[in-house]
Write a protein that holds these residues in place. Structure first.
Motif, PDB file in Angstrom:
ATOM      1  N   PHE A 169      -7.815 -51.430 -76.284  1.00  0.00           N
ATOM      2  CA  PHE A 169      -8.125 -52.846 -76.082  1.00  0.00           C
ATOM      3  C   PHE A 169      -6.915 -53.748 -76.321  1.00  0.00           C
ATOM      4  N   TYR A 185     -11.144 -37.771 -86.656  1.00  0.00           N
ATOM      5  CA  TYR A 185     -11.748 -38.033 -85.346  1.00  0.00           C
ATOM      6  C   TYR A 185     -10.685 -38.009 -84.249  1.00  0.00           C
ATOM      7  N   ARG A 186      -9.568 -38.655 -84.508  1.00  0.00           N
ATOM      8  CA  ARG A 186      -8.475 -38.646 -83.540  1.00  0.00           C
ATOM      9  C   ARG A 186      -7.916 -37.242 -83.325  1.00  0.00           C
ATOM     10  N   THR A 224      -7.657 -47.085 -79.267  1.00  0.00           N
ATOM     11  CA  THR A 224      -8.904 -47.589 -79.876  1.00  0.00           C
ATOM     12  C   THR A 224     -10.082 -46.733 -79.422  1.00  0.00           C
ATOM     13  N   ILE A 225      -9.901 -45.431 -79.531  1.00  0.00           N
ATOM     14  CA  ILE A 225     -10.898 -44.487 -79.013  1.00  0.00           C
ATOM     15  C   ILE A 225     -12.248 -44.645 -79.713  1.00  0.00           C
ATOM     16  N   SER A 226     -13.298 -44.457 -78.938  1.00  0.00           N
ATOM     17  CA  SER A 226     -14.675 -44.432 -79.437  1.00  0.00           C
ATOM     18  C   SER A 226     -15.397 -43.370 -78.613  1.00  0.00           C
ATOM     19  N   PRO A 227     -16.583 -42.965 -79.033  1.00  0.00           N
ATOM     20  CA  PRO A 227     -17.258 -41.891 -78.291  1.00  0.00           C
ATOM     21  C   PRO A 227     -17.430 -42.185 -76.801  1.00  0.00           C
ATOM     22  N   ASP A 228     -17.784 -43.407 -76.436  1.00  0.00           N
ATOM     23  CA  ASP A 228     -17.956 -43.722 -75.016  1.00  0.00           C
ATOM     24  C   ASP A 228     -16.642 -43.567 -74.245  1.00  0.00           C
ATOM     25  N   HIS A 286     -12.828 -46.946 -67.238  1.00  0.00           N
ATOM     26  CA  HIS A 286     -12.992 -45.979 -68.321  1.00  0.00           C
ATOM     27  C   HIS A 286     -14.420 -45.536 -68.573  1.00  0.00           C
ATOM     28  N   SER A 287     -15.400 -46.258 -68.044  1.00  0.00           N
ATOM     29  CA  SER A 287     -16.781 -45.923 -68.367  1.00  0.00           C
ATOM     30  C   SER A 287     -17.121 -44.519 -67.841  1.00  0.00           C
TER      31      SER A 287
END
Lengths: 271, 271, 271
Positions: C31, C108-109, C73-77, C52-53
């Motif tokens: 982001f 997590y990363r 800014t990785i997240s599961p989605d 990215h979705s």
């Protein structure tokens, strides 16, 4: 530096200390602010990390020297990350800063901020309408902009600081900082600052950098952060006439302004 | 202002009215655009709020004076927020603007835009390829950039406006606006504008600010928004040679340009 | 252009080819980077698309000429979108670039990057600490900033390139690129570059634009991308004294710098 502990907590001295330390600050902020806030942090001399996912926000909060949380574009995923990080910061004894953006606008925001307040922020920074509403009084903000003067928020800020045992900063045409006992005004800045989006959000991150540097003196740290913005903003405003140019010069000046210039340009007035 | 209703809806007059009103506009836009769109709105004189979470997007739409929806980085969560907000805006009689970014690129986008169209936007703003594809014709865009000329999209724009009872704006090397009956070209701008990301998305937000100001005249409001961009873009393009400098001067000029200068620099030509 | 295939792969020639082709590059980035990375791409002459979705990232990867993935800014989605897109790019024979931002900071990363590595990136670009840690050695980075010198990461970069059959670029005070067999340094740039957030992330996207242009020569393409940044950065650094002004001039120079100037200003040194 000096042996005088008060002198050593002057804004200029704290800025010098912050730049030497280059503190790692975790910022869970909104999508509008992420880029400018990171640039503001880098220019001023801090090391920003935007880490918000619940999967890692708590683990990272134990690594960073301070945490800032801003609800500007809050969603359930971010809210989980905020709570996880605030809890981890609290358990690790790290200071954290809350920016309750437009918390009065919707019921979702109101309940989210209530939960975050219960996690005991070290500092709360908001505009006048946000601070008045957070103290439970009637504010007249619309959306993210303040509809109230800073002066009208001073009593609310003191009440909030005493109730939550934290520092409260109200920023606007002039700033007000209180820990409930001591209060100061910070004067400076430029009328162009509200014309650049997310400078208030970025200031919240800078408060994080200063409380990371002086975690035992959150009042002085908050004043120093606001003094840095007041000085850089005032100097940039002397050169720029419009918001695009102002934003560029403001970033420049966050990097260029010396500790002495901060003490000379920003006026910190006990009230 | 004047008693002549047509005169009073000239772009310059509408810009003056927009600045006086400082309308609160809710923007559900993409991650690339959020910062620049907010800066564009603030510079021009509007009050932007980026509120998209389904938990609050509908509640906020009833507070704001207009809503804009941009599918640039759409995901299921944002899509829920978009539908909730568009429904709430419709029920509250608030105008809303749709920006169908690259809707032809994937099946997910195509179906999302079909659902949003059914919620009756007041204005649709897109590039030529987007408008041609939205009218059901064959477009040659790749990704987010237009592969078609504005001229080739005029018939599609008119058909789309009549089919959905809305205003359609096609922006590009010169702009075209139609409500199906009346059509104008808006001339001005700079060849550097497509070299700055998300200026089209930001223009969609500005259309929102103008339809918030003149909700009963969405055609004139859309023309005025495009005229503001055409004038500020043309003036900035006279001073800047490359995209970084251009973006800075464009933001400056959105704040500095007077209503008279908008009317003098942007050419609005009935077609 | 020339018949000499080596000559034709010089950075300046590849820049000219990239601008002629204007490649569509899909970027799944963080982001903080999305806006500046898109502006960097547009200024340099590429066509960025931030898609990215998970609902569409794979479909789009088959349309784009290259893909870049950045875990900032990785997240599961986003992680689902990254994996879907990387698989689709691999199946379509499209090159893709991995930017393992601060992958050592949280568990997590670490696990996310391990999964992405298994999907066989064409190029990996990181700072020294990231590359050292990715090779399994002990790095001393904090947060997103490198705590190690580029020189200390050269052996790790070669090991990583050989292990994964990819090109590895380590960027910093001077850059190092290797495919395990050939290695070069790229010299140039400015000390202000680390003071502007997400320029490294933006460079990853530019590497994507060059590998899209020369998919059979990822080593030369990566060197050319780094040479463009080194040249534009060095030229901007001669004019700007502080990070705000530097960012503006850097964008200008990405557009203005000629292929000849890239070859003259950036030094590519075999090692």
């Amino acid at each position: 530096m000096t042996d005088d502990p008060v002198q050593s907590l002057k804004p200029g001295s704290l800025l010098a200390a912050m730049r030497r330390r280059n503190p790692l600050v975790q910022n869970i902020t909104n999508f509008v602010a992420m880029n400018i806030a990171a640039n503001v942090m880098l220019a001023a001399g801090a090391s920003p990390a935007m880490v918000h996912s619940p999967e890692e926000a708590g683990e990272f909060a134990a690594i960073a020297s301070a945490l800032t949380i801003n609800i500007g574009t809050i969603s359930p995923d971010f809210f989980e990350g905020m709570k996880t990080a605030a809890k981890a910061a609290g358990e690790a004894g790290k200071p954290w800063v809350l920016d309750p953006v437009a918390h009065f606008a919707t019921s979702y925001r109101r309940s989210a901020v209530a939960e975050l307040l219960a996690l005991k922020p070290t500092v709360i920074r908001g505009n006048a309408s946000e601070i008045i509403a957070l103290a439970g009084e009637h504010a007249s903000g619309q959306g993210v902009d303040a509809g109230d003067s800073v002066a009208s928020a001073e009593a609310a800020a003191k009440a909030l600081a005493l109730r939550h045992g934290c520092v409260v900063a109200v920023t606007g045409e002039r700033d007000f900082v209180t820990d409930g006992q001591r209060s100061v005004q910070v004067l400076g800045g430029s009328k162009l600052m509200p014309k650049v989006t997310a400078l208030g959000c970025s200031l919240t991150c800078i408060v994080g950098a200063f409380v990371a540097t002086a975690p035992d003196s959150p009042f002085e740290a908050t004043v120093a952060a606001l003094a840095l913005f007041a000085a850089a903003g005032e100097l940039a405003g002397r050169e720029a006439q419009a918001p695009g140019s102002f934003a560029v010069r403001f970033l420049d000046l966050l990097a260029e302004v010396t500790p002495d210039a901060v003490d000379a340009v920003a006026r910190v007035v006990p009230v």
